[in-house]
Design an enzyme around this catalytic site. Structure first.
Site, PDB file in Angstrom:
ATOM      1  N   HIS A  22     -26.789 -29.638   2.957  1.00  0.00           N
ATOM      2  CA  HIS A  22     -27.175 -29.268   1.865  1.00  0.00           C
ATOM      3  C   HIS A  22     -28.134 -30.243   0.663  1.00  0.00           C
ATOM      4  O   HIS A  22     -27.327 -31.375   0.467  1.00  0.00           O
ATOM      5  CB  HIS A  22     -25.837 -28.363   1.602  1.00  0.00           C
ATOM      6  N   ARG A  78      -7.137 -19.639 -20.348  1.00  0.00           N
ATOM      7  CA  ARG A  78      -6.070 -19.499 -20.700  1.00  0.00           C
ATOM      8  C   ARG A  78      -5.887 -18.486 -21.031  1.00  0.00           C
ATOM      9  O   ARG A  78      -5.602 -18.124 -22.512  1.00  0.00           O
ATOM     10  CB  ARG A  78      -5.905 -21.593 -21.428  1.00  0.00           C
ATOM     11  N   CYS A 100      -7.280 -27.381 -23.914  1.00  0.00           N
ATOM     12  CA  CYS A 100      -6.261 -26.452 -23.714  1.00  0.00           C
ATOM     13  C   CYS A 100      -5.053 -28.046 -23.971  1.00  0.00           C
ATOM     14  O   CYS A 100      -5.745 -29.268 -23.340  1.00  0.00           O
ATOM     15  CB  CYS A 100      -5.499 -25.699 -22.950  1.00  0.00           C
ATOM     16  N   TYR A 157       3.163 -25.295 -28.265  1.00  0.00           N
ATOM     17  CA  TYR A 157       1.827 -26.031 -28.850  1.00  0.00           C
ATOM     18  C   TYR A 157       2.171 -27.202 -29.772  1.00  0.00           C
ATOM     19  O   TYR A 157       1.807 -26.989 -31.019  1.00  0.00           O
ATOM     20  CB  TYR A 157       0.720 -25.194 -29.379  1.00  0.00           C
TER      21      TYR A 157
END
Ligand code: HEM
Ligand code: MTE
Length: 389
Positions: free
Chosen positions: A40, A139, A186, A322
């Site tokens: 490939h 997310r 994130c 968080y």
């Protein structure tokens, strides 16, 4: 024409490695491309990403394949056709709150399907500087809301200001379009590596919970000034709410300090474009916040309201998630009120190729990866070490 055997998609999906043979589908045809993998032009690893499934979503990203010689080449590897019942896409389940979620790219590595959380494979992340929209990490905490763009309104309000209710057309016309290339990350990026040091709760992200796009939209600053919310002293925050809500109707929410929102330099956007296209549903269609340099959690998607307030967002995701703690704190002793909400994230870097543990040929080696400064700052130097020194 020769008669080909019929296979189900499940049968095709069993052929994902050279030892099991590498099968792919294109239209309703089934191909065994095992002997082509090493030849490939795009590399063997790329074909293996599509192994066991359809080629179309991959080829849509890499347009080099839309040439007649590529299909001719493929024809030599045909081994079968899909069974008629598998030629049509499966029907949706109406009871499932996630049944309205959009289709996703099969190359994404799924960490959780409902809600949908997924990252691009490392080698595709560094294939291009801007992450293609289809491969941008996702997310989601909740089902993706279905938003009718014609009736969409964005509410903007705050004490002492003029409340605004903006249609999509007004957001586009009343405010100059500003573009910014920004990386979202994130807070949980690379958590699977942390868990090897000590178990951590949360999604087991590899190194791909980070992606870069060219965002286009109105500056949050311009919208706040138009609402008469720019002129104040002391501590103020800008609280965002999404149109995605849990079973009790509570929406996703987050906030950033007003000072950042008003800073021309910080370039906080109410974005309606991602890499020159309208926002994909997974990334906040029709409008999302983009806060460059700041933890992704504050870049609220499917934006429903912007409110200037003396306190941070009351949302669970601002107050009880968080946040960062020292190593002696665990889930039994954690007091979320004791720590500030994460805003800027620190430097981050990772090697995407070769992967850890990979066998590499002797001699010169190309190493690929990403580096990010955090806080919206520029990268000024990248060091690569072969021995950790
Ligand atoms: C290039 C065939 C699957 C990524 C090519 C080319 C051919 C080809 C013939 C050269 C095209 C040209 O320059 O004229 C195939 C076949 C596939 C397959 C027969 C499946 C059986 C994939 C997949 C991906 C991929 C699944 C991505 C995940 C690429 C890339 C190039 C390329 C990135 C460009 C390489 C470069 O020019 O640097 N492929 N491909 N291919 N392919 Fe594929
Ligand atoms: N906004 C809403 N409305 N709902 C969400 O679940 N997730 C946040 C943020 N904005 C979220 C949201 C989190 S934690 C991150 S890291 C980013 O969106 C991810 O954005 P992306 O899915 O476009 O990569």
């Amino acid at each position: 024409a020769p008669q080909y055997p019929r296979y189900t998609r499940a049968e095709v999906a069993q052929h994902r490695t050279p030892s099991d043979r590498v099968w792919v589908t294109h239209g309703t045809d089934v191909f065994d491309v095992t002997d082509f993998v090493e030849m490939h032009p795009g590399g063997p690893d790329k074909i293996l990403l599509a192994a066991g499934g359809a080629l179309e979503p991959f080829w849509a990203l890499y347009a080099v394949h839309s040439q007649p010689h590529v299909l001719e080449l493929l024809r030599d590897y045909k081994v079968g056709e899909l069974s008629p019942e598998d030629a049509a896409p499966p029907s949706g389940d109406t009871e499932d709150p996630f049944s309205g979620d959009p289709p996703r790219h099969p190359a994404l590595r799924v960490n959780s399907l409902k809600p949908f959380n997924a990252e691009p494979p490392p080698e595709l992340l560094t294939q291009s500087f801007l992450t293609p929209n289809e491969l941008f990490f996702t997310r989601n905490h909740l089902p993706v809301p279905a938003v009718e763009p014609g009736s969409y309104r964005l509410r903007v309000e705050g004490p002492g200001g003029r409340s605004l209710s903006l249609s999509l057309a007004e957001l586009r016309q009343r405010f100059p379009k500003h573009e910014v290339t920004a990386t979202l990350q994130c807070a949980g990026n690379r958590r699977s590596e942390m868990s090897r040091v000590r178990p951590v709760k949360g999604l087991a992200w590899d190194i791909g919970a980070i992606s870069t796009a060219r965002w286009g939209g109105a500056r949050l600053r311009d919208v706040l000034l138009a609402a008469g919310l720019g002129d104040r002293t002391g501590e103020w925050h800008v609280c965002f709410e999404g149109l995605d809500a849990d079973a009790s109707g509570t929406p996703y929410g987050a906030s950033i300090p007003l000072e950042r929102a008003l800073s021309a330099e910080a370039e906080v956007l109410l974005a309606y474009e991602m890499n020159g296209q309208e926002l994909p549903r997974d990334h906040g269609f029709p409008v999302r916040v983009v806060v460059p340099g700041v933890v992704g959690a504050r870049s609220v998607k499917w934006l429903r309201s912007v409110a200037v307030s003396p306190s941070e967002s009351p949302s669970h995701w601002q107050q009880n998630d968080y946040k960062g703690f020292c190593p002696s704190v665990d889930w039994d002793s954690v007091d979320f009120r004791a720590a500030p909400a994460i805003q800027e994230l620190p430097v981050q870097s990772a090697i995407t190729e070769p992967r850890p543990g990979a066998a590499v040929p002797a001699g010169e080696l190309t190493v690929k990866g990403y580096a990010w400064s955090g806080g919206g700052r520029e990268v000024i130097r990248v060091d690569v070490s072969l021995d950790g020194i």
